[in-house]
Design an enzyme around this catalytic site. Structure first.
Site, mmCIF file in Angstrom:
data_model
loop_
_atom_site.group_PDB
_atom_site.id
_atom_site.type_symbol
_atom_site.label_atom_id
_atom_site.label_comp_id
_atom_site.label_asym_id
_atom_site.label_seq_id
_atom_site.Cartn_x
_atom_site.Cartn_y
_atom_site.Cartn_z
ATOM 1 N N TYR A 35 1.370 -1.241 0.654
ATOM 2 C CA TYR A 35 0.231 -0.120 0.270
ATOM 3 C C TYR A 35 0.962 1.318 0.319
ATOM 4 O O TYR A 35 0.643 2.365 -1.019
ATOM 5 C CB TYR A 35 -0.704 -0.304 1.661
ATOM 6 C CG TYR A 35 -1.661 1.335 1.232
ATOM 7 C CD1 TYR A 35 -3.000 1.286 0.602
ATOM 8 C CD2 TYR A 35 -1.050 2.041 2.325
ATOM 9 C CE1 TYR A 35 -3.623 2.870 0.398
ATOM 10 C CE2 TYR A 35 -1.954 3.659 2.531
ATOM 11 C CZ TYR A 35 -2.995 3.418 1.905
ATOM 12 O OH TYR A 35 -4.145 4.961 1.600
ATOM 13 N N ARG A 91 1.140 8.203 13.191
ATOM 14 C CA ARG A 91 0.857 9.266 13.549
ATOM 15 C C ARG A 91 -0.891 9.094 14.100
ATOM 16 O O ARG A 91 -1.397 9.853 15.108
ATOM 17 C CB ARG A 91 1.714 10.391 13.014
ATOM 18 C CG ARG A 91 0.989 12.236 14.258
ATOM 19 C CD ARG A 91 1.534 13.341 13.210
ATOM 20 N NE ARG A 91 0.238 13.046 11.976
ATOM 21 C CZ ARG A 91 0.506 13.555 10.733
ATOM 22 N NH1 ARG A 91 2.047 14.721 11.058
ATOM 23 N NH2 ARG A 91 0.144 13.941 9.911
ATOM 24 N N ARG A 136 -11.057 4.661 8.992
ATOM 25 C CA ARG A 136 -9.647 3.861 8.443
ATOM 26 C C ARG A 136 -9.153 3.027 8.667
ATOM 27 O O ARG A 136 -8.317 3.222 10.010
ATOM 28 C CB ARG A 136 -8.835 5.495 8.023
ATOM 29 C CG ARG A 136 -10.494 6.566 6.347
ATOM 30 C CD ARG A 136 -9.556 7.473 5.622
ATOM 31 N NE ARG A 136 -8.241 7.870 6.576
ATOM 32 C CZ ARG A 136 -9.153 9.247 7.060
ATOM 33 N NH1 ARG A 136 -9.926 9.798 6.773
ATOM 34 N NH2 ARG A 136 -8.529 10.131 8.025
ATOM 35 N N PHE A 152 13.414 21.448 0.008
ATOM 36 C CA PHE A 152 11.878 20.623 -0.667
ATOM 37 C C PHE A 152 11.830 19.785 -0.404
ATOM 38 O O PHE A 152 10.604 19.261 0.580
ATOM 39 C CB PHE A 152 11.312 21.513 -1.963
ATOM 40 C CG PHE A 152 10.179 21.269 -2.225
ATOM 41 C CD1 PHE A 152 9.226 22.117 -2.141
ATOM 42 C CD2 PHE A 152 10.167 19.486 -2.882
ATOM 43 C CE1 PHE A 152 7.779 21.840 -2.769
ATOM 44 C CE2 PHE A 152 8.489 19.767 -2.760
ATOM 45 C CZ PHE A 152 7.388 20.422 -3.111
#
Length: 410
Positions: free
Chosen positions: A181, A225, A238, A298
């Protein structure tokens, strides 16, 4: 869910008040974000770009806008649109009120919808709902970026949508399912970003397996988390924690949040975190290969924040009670100070130290956890870039235990 959000907001406010020395860092970051927003002002005759950048700022609290500032306008626009398209795709996946027979076709065809300026689909809440209701602004902006960039975004959206659809119909049962996943649903984000940077001339080619690693590491951190937020989702939860792991400790995933299961819940949590740590070596390797400073910042700040989040979550039962997030001041310092690989190695080394201090020998995975943390620290040492910069750890007594609180101070 609303009560949970209010509780978390109060916790974060108390954290800020406990660290008044961090106000200046938070203020400095806020001013930098406002400056970046002023520098990136879309033309008034292009309201679709105004819509896109406004939502980007809201979704990321201005953090992404700040990191986009060094890039030329074309690249900024591409990254902005890439983010919003994937955020829209994620909104469809996350909305548990959408029937499966409706959701799956949307996910599979989402890469086609981005070309249709009339398409929209009402779902999600708050800013996500605004994004979905007014998706025509995003598709209009998408039509204005270069064809090469469009093809990259379409490809990544197609890959992610197909794998999201698969896991709508299939629960995460095993660790293999979990890895699959995270690899196929979020790994492509890293691949897409580096293809965009490569197409812009900002970055050399990077192998897909390495490009996907950071996305996998970030996704596993978010899943860990966000346990309480995900399990509290209405109308149905979920569930991304693999049953293969959770069943060692409790009968059902939701049982981890009950007080009587606190010891087992912490052990389950620690096993999940130990699994996430296996991706750190490749993340560090990938970051060390980034040769453009703007691209580096970034890409590097999010893994640093993720490592800090894992250090905060490790052996922390509040993950199941109130939810946890890095305090704003610490996150602000990471944004401000993550500029080179020296910074990255130092912070990863220190967050590993924090985590090591929290390992309890009776935890069933303690030896594996310590081994992985030692490996991370060895990589940081062998880089030759560990500096003499001080990172202080403050101890505060909680009963018979020491809670380790990371302070990043000059």
């Amino acid at each position: 869910m609303e009560i949970l959000i209010k509780k978390l907001a109060m916790v974060r406010l108390r954290e800020v008040l406990k660290h008044p020395d961090e106000f200046h860092v938070l203020l400095k970051l806020k001013l930098a974000v406002r400056h970046a927003e002023k520098q990136i002002i879309p033309p008034l005759d292009h309201p679709h770009w105004g819509f896109c950048y406004s939502l980007l700022n809201k979704f990321t609290n201005g953090g992404t806008t700040l990191l986009l500032q060094p890039f030329e306008p074309q690249l900024r626009n591409v990254v902005c649109i890439f983010y919003l398209i994937l955020r829209a795709l994620d909104t469809v996946e996350d909305d548990t009120s959408i029937p499966t027979e409706v959701k799956v076709p949307i996910l599979i065809d989402f890469h086609r919808h981005v070309y249709d300026r009339d398409w929209h689909f009402s779902c999600g809440t708050e800013d996500c709902k605004i994004l979905m209701d007014q998706f025509h602004h995003v598709s209009t902006a998408f039509a204005e970026i270069g064809k090469g960039y469009q093809e990259i975004i379409e490809d990544i959206t197609k890959r992610m949508g197909a794998w999201m659809a698969k896991f709508i119909c299939k629960e995460v049962e095993t660790m293999d399912d979990y890895d699959e996943y995270c690899h196929y649903v979020t790994g492509p984000i890293g691949i897409g970003m580096f293809k965009i940077f490569e197409a812009s001339g900002k970055q050399d080619f990077a192998p897909e397996n390495l490009s996907s690693i950071m996305g996998i590491f970030l996704q596993k951190t978010n899943i860990i988390r966000d346990y309480l937020e995900d399990i509290s989702e209405i109308p149905k939860p979920r569930m991304f924690w693999p049953r293969e792991v959770c069943s060692k400790y409790v009968n059902r995933l939701e049982d981890l949040k009950y007080e009587e299961n606190s010891v087992k819940a912490a052990q389950c949590l620690n096993e999940m975190i130990t699994d996430a740590l296996k991706h750190v070596e490749d993340c560090l390797k990938h970051m060390s290969a980034l040769n453009d400073n703007g691209v580096f910042r970034f890409c590097a700040i999010r893994p640093v924040l993720a490592m800090g989040t894992l250090a905060l979550c490790y052996n922390n039962i509040d993950v199941f009670k109130t939810g946890v997030k890095l305090r704003p001041g610490l996150a602000a310092k990471i944004y401000e100070r993550t500029r080179t690989m020296t910074d990255v190695y130092n912070v990863f080394f220190e967050f590993a130290s924090v985590m090591k201090s929290k390992v309890e020998i009776h935890d069933p995975h303690s030896m594996e956890t310590l081994s992985k943390l030692n490996e991370i620290q060895d990589i940081c040492r062998k880089s030759g870039l560990l500096s003499n910069r001080k990172f202080y750890i403050i101890r505060s007594e909680q009963g018979n235990r020491s809670a380790m609180i990371m302070e990043l101070l000059a």
